[in-house]
Design an enzyme around this catalytic site. Structure first.
Site, short mmCIF file in Angstrom:
data_model
loop_
_atom_site.label_atom_id
_atom_site.label_comp_id
_atom_site.label_asym_id
_atom_site.label_seq_id
_atom_site.Cartn_x
_atom_site.Cartn_y
_atom_site.Cartn_z
N ASP A 30 0.83 -1.21 0.00
CA ASP A 30 0.00 0.00 0.00
C ASP A 30 0.86 1.26 0.00
O ASP A 30 2.08 1.22 0.25
CB ASP A 30 -0.93 -0.01 1.21
CG ASP A 30 -2.28 0.65 0.93
OD1 ASP A 30 -2.36 1.45 -0.02
OD2 ASP A 30 -3.24 0.37 1.66
N ASP A 86 -10.48 1.61 -3.24
CA ASP A 86 -10.91 1.22 -1.90
C ASP A 86 -12.42 1.12 -1.79
O ASP A 86 -12.94 0.77 -0.74
CB ASP A 86 -10.41 2.24 -0.86
CG ASP A 86 -8.93 2.07 -0.55
OD1 ASP A 86 -8.37 1.01 -0.88
OD2 ASP A 86 -8.34 3.00 0.02
#
Length: 726
Positions: free
Chosen positions: A462, A527
């Site tokens: 990430d 997301d």
């Protein structure tokens, strides 16, 4: 066969003694690129587009010099591959570099040309200062790969490089632009504009492409769409700062009208070449098609799939724990979730954020890559063993480029943190200085140890902030070196663990470029798992990336990011068209939900061979509230389509909707796949063809004209499976 032409001294000077170079014709997969001597005795791009016969090249070259204009240079204008003011180009230059005493490097002369098959390299130089190389290669998909380099050949001068761009001319009929924009949880949204005189520029100063990335810049004939129009497209394969340009000047670009280009966006002083040092630009990939956006998509997908680093194993169905448990970690809860995942057919179990020291929320712990002994007194190996024992792979979330100031690492090494005045935190974190070898080595060793000790098969990597705060201790910005440090670390991690798969995530789709995909195996598209948003997000990203590289997950009934509720069948149909996964607490599901997830998992495993190898197609001319997209196998014998309604519309019925990409001479059976749950309709009954129990049989020509489809309620998707009939 390789041919090398060295340019003699009298040719370097130009003038009467200069002999023209033979044209270079790169041709592959229905595409031609023609490079020929221009007005200023340096090569021009004469043509990039539809394939030419060798007999036509001479005519293209002979007609490449336009009229001499009033109030203009006294020779016909051309557009050299190293376009600059030295060659009469008043627009954005291909090269912006100067020596430390301010002398610009732009009056370059050609020194050598190498060509082999569908590739060519051109070398230029200035006296005793620099060499510039421009390389072009057409791959088997007809995608053009272009890049440049600058070498400091002086003995004692420093060269400050501020821009190196790939620029290609495009014809006047290319009159419109489509690219993408977006934000967190709504990435890859298309936008359209007309080309006008001046510079149309998209830049990223975010230290990553960003959620508003242009992704692909497409220029084309007026009204071009997914299935129609002639288009030219570009993408920069780079994970740092970048710029994309479409530019039109009143005097044109040689015989052409506009220019399409891209390059790395460099801050002043970022690249200072000492004698003997070289800068190599990121690669720019470009595609042409006369069959609309789907045409360039097919070329990009074929090109991406041909890479040696492209995944070849079936894409395993995965479960990610984030929306199931967030930071609430303990062995019993996660072991129960792993067992539930295995029972529905999950093949990879990924433990997300919260497993490392001090990480009970997002304000602390980043940088301290040690397993937290609180929730994990025996480390992660017991969970990993449980997962492996159930026949699944074990994955782990990390964010190696980042650090919380509330961490042992930041307290021990404050000089490792990229900062700037104002303490510009983002999600309570800063970036580590990956331009430093000691930082890269430290993080690498920690990750290496965790991967070995926990038997990790997969890493979700990430990157949860833009790098506005990207200054080193010397006050200089260093995004170029930061990006190269990231690539260096990923390459070494893969060298040590060749079976490890890595997903690139940047708060979702903030870093989904072909540069990072040279080192990773999967992109987390967003997301947001809300299927209404995801349909649009995945549609945009699929213009560049084939579905097997795009993470697509089923979330819970109520979306974590939008709080919109969606039926399971809609969530399942949306997640089917990618590298599918689950982000949901399966241990809390009802028996009915559990059975539905199991049925969907079986359907994914059945169809992924088609979905992850075929040609992406998207229909035009459906009403604004609907989408039709699909995947058709290369041999056109099987296809999977999704008929999607996102919003209501004024149309009272659904007329014939084309199902593109099939063989018009072939007979097909069409059937709806509703085993994952009913799809809600806004009608009394389905079109009659859907009533056939064994499926409706018709020709590909009929399907290309289209079938009347059910009028769905908003937030619904119907999966249609098409198979050849002998």
């Amino acid at each position: 066969m390789t041919s090398t032409i060295k340019i003699h001294d009298e040719q370097k000077r130009g003038g009467a003694a200069s002999a023209p170079l033979d044209p270079i014709h790169l041709r592959r997969a229905g595409v031609s690129v023609v490079i020929a001597q221009g007005t200023f005795d340096v090569p021009d791009i004469v043509h990039w587009g539809a394939a030419l016969r060798d007999a036509d090249v001479a005519g293209m070259v002979a007609s490449a010099r336009p009229a001499i204009l009033n109030s203009s240079v006294d020779v016909p204008r051309s557009f050299p591959v190293i376009a600059s003011r030295a060659f009469g180009w008043s627009g954005t230059p291909a090269l912006d570099a100067r020596t430390e005493d301010g002398a610009r490097i732009e009056s370059l002369h050609l020194t050598a040309v190498e060509s082999e098959g569908a590739a060519a390299t051109l070398r230029f130089s200035t006296a005793s200062t620099a060499e510039v190389e421009v390389a072009y290669r057409l791959d088997e998909a007809g995608v053009l790969h272009a890049s440049s380099s600058v070498l400091n050949t002086s003995l004692d001068r420093v060269i400050d490089v501020t821009a190196v761009r790939v620029l290609l001319p495009i014809p006047a009929r290319a009159a419109e632009i489509v690219d993408h924009t977006g934000r967190w949880t709504r990435e890859f949204q298309p936008q359209r504009a007309s080309i006008r005189d001046g510079s149309w520029v998209r830049t990223s100063r975010r230290g990553r492409p960003g959620h508003d990335t242009s992704l692909i810049t497409i220029v084309g004939t007026p009204g071009f769409a997914y299935r129609t129009g002639e288009v030219w497209a570009s993408h920069i394969a780079w994970s740092g700062n970048s710029e994309t340009i479409v530019e039109r000047l009143p005097e044109g670009a040689g015989a052409h009208s506009s220019v399409l280009g891209a390059g790395e966006l460099l801050d002043a002083g970022e690249v200072k070449l000492q004698p003997g040092e070289e800068y190599r630009s990121p690669g720019v990939v470009l595609a042409w098609s006369d069959s609309g956006i789907d045409g360039v998509t097919e070329r990009f997908h074929r090109s991406v799939r041909a890479r040696t680093v492209h995944p070849t194993r079936p894409r395993p169905l995965l479960l990610n724990t984030w929306e199931a448990v967030y930071f609430d970690h303990d062995f019993d809860t996660l072991a129960e979730l792993a067992d539930a995942a295995a029972d529905v057919g999950v093949e990879r179990f990924v433990l997300d954020d919260g497993w490392f020291r001090g990480r009970r929320g997002d304000t602390a712990g980043l940088g301290d890559w040690f397993v937290d002994a609180g929730p994990w007194p025996e480390g992660l190996r017991p969970l990993s063993d449980r997962v492996h024992g159930r026949g699944m792979q074990f994955g782990l979330w990390v964010e190696p480029e980042m650090v919380n100031l509330d961490s042992d690492l930041a307290r021990a090494h404050p000089d490792w943190v990229l900062r700037e005045a104002g303490e510009l935190k983002w999600r309570h974190q800063f970036a580590l200085d990956f331009s430093r070898d000691d930082v890269v080595e430290h993080i690498l060793e920690r990750l290496d140890r965790v991967i070995i000790e926990a038997a990790v098969d997969f890493v979700k990597w990430d990157h949860n902030r833009d790098l506005h705060a990207a200054m080193g201790a010397d006050g200089a910005r260093r995004m170029h070196a930061q990006t190269l440090g990231l690539y260096r670390m990923l390459a070494e991690l893969r060298r040590r663990h060749p079976q490890l798969e890595i997903e690139t995530c940047a708060s979702g789709g903030g870093r989904a470029d072909l540069g990072i995909l040279e080192h990773t195996d999967r992109v987390w598209a967003s997301d947001c798992n809300d299927p209404t948003e995801r349909q649009r997000i995945q549609r945009g990203l699929s213009t560049l990336l084939p579905p097997e590289l795009v993470g697509t997950h089923i979330g819970p009934e109520e979306s974590h990011t939008t709080h919109r509720q969606a039926d399971f069948s809609f969530r399942a149909a949306t997640a089917l068209f990618g590298h599918a996964g689950i982000e949901w607490d399966l241990s809390a599901c009802s028996n009915e939900e559990f059975d539905a997830v199991s049925a969907w998992a079986r359907m994914y495993r059945e169809l992924r061979g088609v979905l992850h190898s075929g040609v992406t197609v998207r229909a035009d001319h459906v009403d604004d509230g609907t989408l039709l997209h699909g995947i058709v196998t290369d041999d056109r014998r099987e296809a999977v389509y999704a008929w999607v309604r996102l919003d209501t519309s004024s149309a009272a019925h659904t007329p014939r909707v084309p199902m593109p990409g099939l063989d018009p001479e072939q007979s097909y059976r069409v059937r709806a796949r509703e085993e994952v749950g009913p799809v809600s309709r806004h009608q009394i009954g389905d079109p009659s063809w859907l009533a056939a129990e064994a499926g409706f049989v018709c020709s590909g020509a009929v399907l290309e004209q289209g079938l009347p489809l059910p009028l769905l309620n908003p937030g619904q998707a119907l999966v249609l499976h098409v198979t050849a009939v002998e």
